[in-house]
Motif scaffolding. Structure first.
Motif, PDB file in Angstrom:
ATOM      1  N   MET A   1       0.819  -1.203   0.000  1.00 22.64           N
ATOM      2  CA  MET A   1       0.000   0.000   0.000  1.00 22.64           C
ATOM      3  C   MET A   1       0.861   1.264   0.000  1.00 22.64           C
ATOM      4  SD  MET A   1      -2.837  -1.472  -0.233  1.00 22.64           S
ATOM      5  CE  MET A   1      -4.292  -0.494   0.135  1.00 22.64           C
ATOM      6  N   LEU A   2       2.006   1.222   0.654  1.00 22.49           N
ATOM      7  CA  LEU A   2       2.919   2.361   0.608  1.00 22.49           C
ATOM      8  C   LEU A   2       3.430   2.583  -0.814  1.00 22.49           C
ATOM      9  CD1 LEU A   2       4.957   1.831   3.901  1.00 22.49           C
ATOM     10  CD2 LEU A   2       3.568   3.842   3.328  1.00 22.49           C
ATOM     11  N   THR A   3       3.686   1.502  -1.523  1.00 24.04           N
ATOM     12  CA  THR A   3       4.096   1.619  -2.924  1.00 24.04           C
ATOM     13  C   THR A   3       2.970   2.218  -3.758  1.00 24.04           C
ATOM     14  OG1 THR A   3       5.611  -0.256  -2.732  1.00 24.04           O
ATOM     15  CG2 THR A   3       4.883   0.327  -4.948  1.00 24.04           C
ATOM     16  N   MET A   4       1.737   1.813  -3.489  1.00 26.47           N
ATOM     17  CA  MET A   4       0.585   2.385  -4.189  1.00 26.47           C
ATOM     18  C   MET A   4       0.486   3.888  -3.909  1.00 26.47           C
ATOM     19  SD  MET A   4      -3.484   1.494  -3.731  1.00 26.47           S
ATOM     20  CE  MET A   4      -3.576   2.451  -2.194  1.00 26.47           C
ATOM     21  N   VAL A   5       0.655   4.277  -2.651  1.00 28.13           N
ATOM     22  CA  VAL A   5       0.609   5.698  -2.288  1.00 28.13           C
ATOM     23  C   VAL A   5       1.719   6.468  -2.991  1.00 28.13           C
ATOM     24  CG1 VAL A   5       0.917   7.331  -0.388  1.00 28.13           C
ATOM     25  CG2 VAL A   5      -0.530   5.320  -0.069  1.00 28.13           C
ATOM     26  N   THR A   6       2.903   5.885  -3.052  1.00 33.16           N
ATOM     27  CA  THR A   6       4.024   6.536  -3.743  1.00 33.16           C
ATOM     28  C   THR A   6       3.684   6.798  -5.209  1.00 33.16           C
ATOM     29  OG1 THR A   6       5.661   5.493  -2.282  1.00 33.16           O
ATOM     30  CG2 THR A   6       6.449   6.309  -4.395  1.00 33.16           C
ATOM     31  N   ARG A   7       3.115   5.807  -5.860  1.00 33.48           N
ATOM     32  CA  ARG A   7       2.789   5.953  -7.284  1.00 33.48           C
ATOM     33  C   ARG A   7       1.678   6.968  -7.513  1.00 33.48           C
ATOM     34  NH1 ARG A   7       3.015  -0.311  -9.636  1.00 33.48           N
ATOM     35  NH2 ARG A   7       5.203  -0.704  -9.061  1.00 33.48           N
ATOM     36  N   GLU A   8       0.759   7.081  -6.563  1.00 30.29           N
ATOM     37  CA  GLU A   8      -0.387   7.966  -6.764  1.00 30.29           C
ATOM     38  C   GLU A   8      -0.171   9.367  -6.205  1.00 30.29           C
ATOM     39  OE1 GLU A   8      -3.704   5.906  -5.081  1.00 30.29           O
ATOM     40  OE2 GLU A   8      -3.801   4.418  -6.690  1.00 30.29           O
ATOM     41  N   HIS A   9       0.659   9.489  -5.144  1.00 34.30           N
ATOM     42  CA  HIS A   9       0.792  10.786  -4.475  1.00 34.30           C
ATOM     43  C   HIS A   9       2.221  11.184  -4.164  1.00 34.30           C
ATOM     44  CE1 HIS A   9      -3.549  10.990  -4.062  1.00 34.30           C
ATOM     45  NE2 HIS A   9      -3.537   9.758  -3.590  1.00 34.30           N
ATOM     46  N   GLY A  10       3.190  10.385  -4.588  1.00 31.60           N
ATOM     47  CA  GLY A  10       4.573  10.783  -4.420  1.00 31.60           C
ATOM     48  C   GLY A  10       5.270  10.187  -3.216  1.00 31.60           C
ATOM     49  N   ASN A  11       6.595  10.219  -3.276  1.00 31.76           N
ATOM     50  CA  ASN A  11       7.428   9.598  -2.256  1.00 31.76           C
ATOM     51  C   ASN A  11       7.382  10.339  -0.927  1.00 31.76           C
ATOM     52  OD1 ASN A  11       9.654   7.605  -1.570  1.00 31.76           O
ATOM     53  ND2 ASN A  11      10.687   9.548  -1.163  1.00 31.76           N
ATOM     54  N   LYS A  12       7.155  11.658  -0.974  1.00 33.56           N
ATOM     55  CA  LYS A  12       7.157  12.442   0.264  1.00 33.56           C
ATOM     56  C   LYS A  12       6.080  11.956   1.227  1.00 33.56           C
ATOM     57  CE  LYS A  12       7.055  17.221   1.929  1.00 33.56           C
ATOM     58  NZ  LYS A  12       6.912  18.646   1.555  1.00 33.56           N
ATOM     59  N   LEU A  13       4.895  11.693   0.697  1.00 27.65           N
ATOM     60  CA  LEU A  13       3.798  11.238   1.551  1.00 27.65           C
ATOM     61  C   LEU A  13       4.059   9.830   2.071  1.00 27.65           C
ATOM     62  CD1 LEU A  13       1.060  11.589   2.856  1.00 27.65           C
ATOM     63  CD2 LEU A  13      -0.011  10.898   0.697  1.00 27.65           C
TER      64      LEU A  13
END
Length: 347
Positions: A174-186
């Protein structure tokens, strides 16, 4: 943290809870979504839980979880994730399998965590698709569904599928999904909140006991791997290994290719580099010391092998971990400074 995406509609994710699902796997996935909303200050994700009849579901730890709806549901979802657990084969009712197939026809992204990939395969939506599953189910899933590309990776993500092993692996997915959708900072901020030192990526594999991967019918293979694991600092050559287990080199190579889909030397290299990564991320040993401890003849050779295998040089792996630790320390100091200022103003 500030706004991430004020125009995008929330991604709506439905979690179907199988009876005796694994609580830690489900919570690891959902908590990432909750923290993404909290840190961004926006509703980036909405999540809903389902059971077959809309009644509470008992997890593998016997805790009962109330759900939002039954299937088939009327909610307009973007992603459906099957949360598996113990005895997952008992959770493949025609109603559930039909519902999954329906979501596939609607072109939703379909996922699974822990043993949920078994249910997806049973529903017929994983043909020629890569998927991850908890290591205990690797062999059984491959035997039951030979057209599914089973992986021992912690998680796999494609355009229309996302599957992970159990435990905390769903958090990394899910962290990888968040990275792809909203960036590495988040995603980095989320991992810091969860005291997660490193977000594992799609190349990280489960530590699968070899006996569970190939069974006990290959004692020579198990003996060879045990010799490899016990001799990482001073590795044997392949001819020596073959002699120790009383096989010819060719016989040993065929054994590895048949059951592990790689050569003995490649598997040995994997063991040594995996050990090197553990030492890089978990100790203060120098790169030179680690290269020696893992049986490499020179530091440049070690660095090249490491970069070729993991896609990043060992010094950058170490530097990235150090930078993240420094960022966490700076964040703690800044927070402490802000609290001190508030106390002074209050006084």
């Amino acid at each position: 943290m500030g706004s991430v995406s004020s125009l995008r509609q929330p991604v709506k994710i439905g979690f179907f809870l199988c009876q005796r699902f694994t609580m830690i796997a489900m919570a690891s996935a959902i908590e990432v979504l909750r923290m993404a909303n909290q840190l961004s200050g926006e509703t980036l994700y909405r999540w809903y839980t389902f059971s077959e009849d809309g009644e509470a579901v008992s997890a593998s730890d016997s805790l009962a979880i109330n759900v939002d709806d039954k299937i088939p549901n009327t909610m307009d979802l973007d992603v459906v994730i099957i949360c598996g657990g113990i005895d997952v084969h008992e959770n493949c009712s025609p109603k559930l399998l039909s519902w999954i197939a329906q979501q596939d026809r609607k072109h939703l992204k379909i996922g699974a965590i822990c043993t949920g990939s078994y249910v997806l395969a049973k529903a017929g939506v994983m043909h020629d698709k890569a998927c991850s599953v908890h290591w205990e189910n690797l062999a059984g899933l491959q035997e039951a569904f030979p057209t599914v590309r089973i992986s021992n990776k912690l998680f796999t993500i494609s355009d229309d599928r996302m599957t992970s092993a159990g435990g905390t692996a769903p958090m990394d997915m899910m962290l990888t999904m968040v990275t792809r959708e909203h960036g590495n900072k988040l995603s980095a901020a989320i991992s810091e909140m969860f005291v997660c030192e490193r977000v594992r990526n799609t190349e990280d594999v489960q530590k699968v006991p070899l006996r569970n991967l190939i069974g006990t019918a290959q004692p020579k293979l198990l003996e060879t791997v045990s010799l490899m694991e016990a001799n990482l600092e001073e590795p044997f050559c392949i001819d020596e290994l073959a002699g120790l287990v009383e096989l010819s080199r060719r016989q040993l190579e065929r054994l590895f290719q048949r059951h592990l889909q790689c050569s003995p030397s490649r598997y040995y290299l994997h063991l040594r580099l995996s050990r090197a990564r553990q030492l890089l991320t978990q100790t203060n040993l120098s790169v030179i010391e680690i290269s020696i401890a893992c049986g490499f003849v020179s530091t440049p050779h070690f660095s090249k092998c490491y970069r070729d295998y993991f896609g990043i040089p060992p010094r950058e792996e170490r530097l990235g971990l150090s930078q993240k630790t420094a960022q966490q320390q700076t964040k703690r100091e800044l927070f402490a400074s802000e609290e001190e200022t508030k106390e002074q103003i209050a006084i």
